[in-house]
Design a protein around this motif. Structure first.
Motif, PDB file in Angstrom:
ATOM      1  N   ILE A   5       1.218  -1.293   0.364  1.00  0.00           N
ATOM      2  CA  ILE A   5      -0.155   0.046  -0.058  1.00  0.00           C
ATOM      3  C   ILE A   5       1.106   1.339  -0.071  1.00  0.00           C
ATOM      4  N   VAL A   6       0.512   2.027  -1.043  1.00  0.00           N
ATOM      5  CA  VAL A   6       1.646   3.517  -0.746  1.00  0.00           C
ATOM      6  C   VAL A   6       0.447   4.490  -0.779  1.00  0.00           C
ATOM      7  N   THR A   7       0.396   5.423  -0.288  1.00  0.00           N
ATOM      8  CA  THR A   7      -0.139   6.861  -0.273  1.00  0.00           C
ATOM      9  C   THR A   7       0.664   7.511  -0.615  1.00  0.00           C
ATOM     10  N   TRP A   8       0.439   8.583  -1.913  1.00  0.00           N
ATOM     11  CA  TRP A   8       0.870   9.550  -2.431  1.00  0.00           C
ATOM     12  C   TRP A   8       0.564  11.168  -2.761  1.00  0.00           C
ATOM     13  N   ASN A   9       0.409  12.214  -2.324  1.00  0.00           N
ATOM     14  CA  ASN A   9      -0.009  13.285  -2.976  1.00  0.00           C
ATOM     15  C   ASN A   9       0.293  13.888  -4.249  1.00  0.00           C
ATOM     16  N   VAL A  10      -0.009  13.399  -5.564  1.00  0.00           N
ATOM     17  CA  VAL A  10       0.078  13.481  -6.805  1.00  0.00           C
ATOM     18  C   VAL A  10       0.534  14.429  -7.094  1.00  0.00           C
ATOM     19  N   ASN A  11      -0.397  15.851  -6.623  1.00  0.00           N
ATOM     20  CA  ASN A  11      -0.078  17.096  -7.082  1.00  0.00           C
ATOM     21  C   ASN A  11      -0.801  17.167  -8.521  1.00  0.00           C
ATOM     22  N   SER A  12      -1.876  16.954  -8.361  1.00  0.00           N
ATOM     23  CA  SER A  12      -2.635  16.437 -10.400  1.00  0.00           C
ATOM     24  C   SER A  12      -2.310  15.550 -11.229  1.00  0.00           C
ATOM     25  N   VAL A  13      -3.563  14.174 -10.576  1.00  0.00           N
ATOM     26  CA  VAL A  13      -3.281  12.936 -11.102  1.00  0.00           C
ATOM     27  C   VAL A  13      -3.284  13.441 -12.977  1.00  0.00           C
ATOM     28  N   ARG A  14      -3.785  14.349 -13.155  1.00  0.00           N
ATOM     29  CA  ARG A  14      -3.595  14.180 -14.776  1.00  0.00           C
ATOM     30  C   ARG A  14      -2.196  14.127 -15.202  1.00  0.00           C
ATOM     31  N   LEU A  15      -1.546  15.417 -14.476  1.00  0.00           N
ATOM     32  CA  LEU A  15      -0.490  15.955 -14.902  1.00  0.00           C
ATOM     33  C   LEU A  15       0.917  15.112 -14.391  1.00  0.00           C
ATOM     34  N   ARG A  16       0.092  14.339 -13.774  1.00  0.00           N
ATOM     35  CA  ARG A  16       1.941  12.906 -13.183  1.00  0.00           C
ATOM     36  C   ARG A  16       1.031  12.040 -13.419  1.00  0.00           C
ATOM     37  N   ALA A  17       0.702  11.550 -14.647  1.00  0.00           N
ATOM     38  CA  ALA A  17       0.311  10.234 -15.191  1.00  0.00           C
ATOM     39  C   ALA A  17       1.573   9.567 -15.513  1.00  0.00           C
ATOM     40  N   GLU A  18       1.946  10.106 -16.272  1.00  0.00           N
ATOM     41  CA  GLU A  18       4.018   9.191 -16.563  1.00  0.00           C
ATOM     42  C   GLU A  18       4.597   9.072 -15.108  1.00  0.00           C
ATOM     43  N   GLN A  19       4.560   9.970 -14.386  1.00  0.00           N
ATOM     44  CA  GLN A  19       5.067   9.180 -13.633  1.00  0.00           C
ATOM     45  C   GLN A  19       4.472   8.191 -12.868  1.00  0.00           C
ATOM     46  N   VAL A  20       3.385   8.107 -11.804  1.00  0.00           N
ATOM     47  CA  VAL A  20       2.411   7.410 -11.400  1.00  0.00           C
ATOM     48  C   VAL A  20       2.399   5.686 -12.168  1.00  0.00           C
ATOM     49  N   ALA A  21       2.794   5.733 -13.191  1.00  0.00           N
ATOM     50  CA  ALA A  21       2.731   4.737 -13.767  1.00  0.00           C
ATOM     51  C   ALA A  21       4.547   4.204 -14.097  1.00  0.00           C
ATOM     52  N   ARG A  22       5.690   4.819 -14.568  1.00  0.00           N
ATOM     53  CA  ARG A  22       6.328   4.882 -14.012  1.00  0.00           C
ATOM     54  C   ARG A  22       6.370   3.814 -12.563  1.00  0.00           C
ATOM     55  N   PHE A  23       6.452   4.228 -11.880  1.00  0.00           N
ATOM     56  CA  PHE A  23       6.694   4.391  -9.970  1.00  0.00           C
ATOM     57  C   PHE A  23       5.868   2.860 -10.025  1.00  0.00           C
ATOM     58  N   VAL A  24       4.715   2.386 -10.762  1.00  0.00           N
ATOM     59  CA  VAL A  24       3.619   1.393 -10.306  1.00  0.00           C
ATOM     60  C   VAL A  24       4.376   0.063 -11.111  1.00  0.00           C
ATOM     61  N   ALA A  25       5.098   0.172 -12.069  1.00  0.00           N
ATOM     62  CA  ALA A  25       6.474  -0.340 -13.413  1.00  0.00           C
ATOM     63  C   ALA A  25       6.882  -0.568 -12.747  1.00  0.00           C
ATOM     64  N   GLU A  26       7.848  -0.245 -11.964  1.00  0.00           N
ATOM     65  CA  GLU A  26       8.866  -0.472 -10.531  1.00  0.00           C
ATOM     66  C   GLU A  26       8.397  -0.952  -9.101  1.00  0.00           C
ATOM     67  N   GLN A  27       7.746  -0.312  -8.670  1.00  0.00           N
ATOM     68  CA  GLN A  27       7.726  -0.647  -6.888  1.00  0.00           C
ATOM     69  C   GLN A  27       6.774  -1.724  -6.795  1.00  0.00           C
ATOM     70  N   ALA A  28       5.226  -1.954  -8.169  1.00  0.00           N
ATOM     71  CA  ALA A  28       4.294  -2.824  -7.523  1.00  0.00           C
ATOM     72  C   ALA A  28       3.513  -2.717  -7.096  1.00  0.00           C
ATOM     73  N   PRO A  29       3.286  -1.173  -6.318  1.00  0.00           N
ATOM     74  CA  PRO A  29       2.073  -1.425  -5.692  1.00  0.00           C
ATOM     75  C   PRO A  29       0.823  -2.238  -5.919  1.00  0.00           C
ATOM     76  N   ASP A  30       0.220  -2.772  -4.407  1.00  0.00           N
ATOM     77  CA  ASP A  30      -1.520  -3.286  -4.510  1.00  0.00           C
ATOM     78  C   ASP A  30      -2.852  -2.251  -4.378  1.00  0.00           C
ATOM     79  N   VAL A  31      -2.568  -1.470  -3.775  1.00  0.00           N
ATOM     80  CA  VAL A  31      -3.070  -0.216  -3.496  1.00  0.00           C
ATOM     81  C   VAL A  31      -2.091   0.965  -3.995  1.00  0.00           C
ATOM     82  N   LEU A  32      -2.967   2.483  -4.474  1.00  0.00           N
ATOM     83  CA  LEU A  32      -2.895   3.167  -4.307  1.00  0.00           C
ATOM     84  C   LEU A  32      -3.086   4.668  -3.456  1.00  0.00           C
TER      85      LEU A  32
END
Length: 265
Positions: A5-32
């Protein structure tokens, strides 16, 4: 099985969708658990999250401000809506995943003046804490419950870059720290990240955009938290709680870093 489980203040999910995808690919969270998504529910990039392998969503959004969401690999069942925001902002979202109740919050920052009379935003912040404290105090501590989010208070002396200076600044004033301690005590929550590190070790999850090099200026605050109820704390995998500080150094980052833990459920 393990649940990351990961908590993350992304400061705009549309603006940071690529960063979120990179993080998910690298760290494999089950829940964001995301905060400050800054969009309405129908603007949330659902397709991107499906592509990440996180197709199950609970979104509480509003136009351009605030907003929280839970994205999961597993189905999300309903959980109590605590509705702690007196202003009606999209600051709370909840769900039950693999038997664990998750409450995800974006608590108000509180403005600049640490005075409830002079600053309505600061009063709102403390009211939010008081409402949550009352509600959690009525809950069963044996139930598996996780509190996640940007709680906008750095409680300990080593959760801020300079305790003496920050004690006069909103996010670390004594009245805020007292409010956070009361919330933590309401259900005997474990502060999982701090408990995994020595008390004298400096920890931070947020660094201002004003610094060209956040590591060099080293003026961080630990505003992002993962807490577990007594009924869930034994499931925390030892050594799993961490702050992904490296993500703050990515291109066009959020000013917050993701915070993670693993549960054996």
């Amino acid at each position: 099985m393990s649940l990351r489980i990961v908590t993350w203040n992304v400061n705009s999910v549309r603006l940071r969708a690529e960063q979120v995808a990179r993080f998910v690919a690298e760290q494999a969270p089950d829940v964001l658990c995301l905060q400050e998504i800054k969009c309405l529910p129908d603007q949330f990039p659902e397709a991107a999250f499906r592509d990440m392998g996180l197709p199950h969503l609970k979104v509480a959004g509003q136009k351009g401000w605030h907003g929280v969401a839970i994205a999961s690999r597993h189905p999300i069942a309903e959980a109590p809506d605590l509705a702690a925001c007196r202003e009606g902002h999209a600051r709370c979202v909840s769900g039950v995943i693999q038997g664990v109740e998750i409450q995800n919050f974006y608590i108000p920052a509180g403005g600049d003046i640490p005075d409830r009379v002079l600053n309505p935003k600061f009063d709102h912040k403390l009211d939010f804490y008081a409402r949550l404290t009352r509600q959690f105090a009525a809950r069963d501590p044996r139930a598996p419950l996780l509190v996640a989010g940007d709680l906008n208070i750095a409680p300990g002396e080593n959760d801020v870059w300079n305790h003496r200076y920050m004690s006069k600044i909103v996010s670390h004033t004594p009245i805020e720290v007292e409010a956070m301690r009361a919330l933590q005590a309401s259900l005997a929550f474990a502060d999982v990240v701090r408990d995994a590190h020595p008390e004298d070790q400096k920890l931070a999850s947020w660094w201002s955009y004003r610094a060209a090099d956040f590591r060099q200026s080293n003026r961080g605050l630990r505003l992002d938290h993962l807490w577990t109820s007594p009924g869930l704390t034994p499931a925390v995998v030892p050594g799993s709680a961490r702050i992904h500080e490296d993500v703050r150094a990515w291109e066009r980052p959020s000013d917050h870093a993701p915070v993670a833990l693993d549960l054996a459920v």
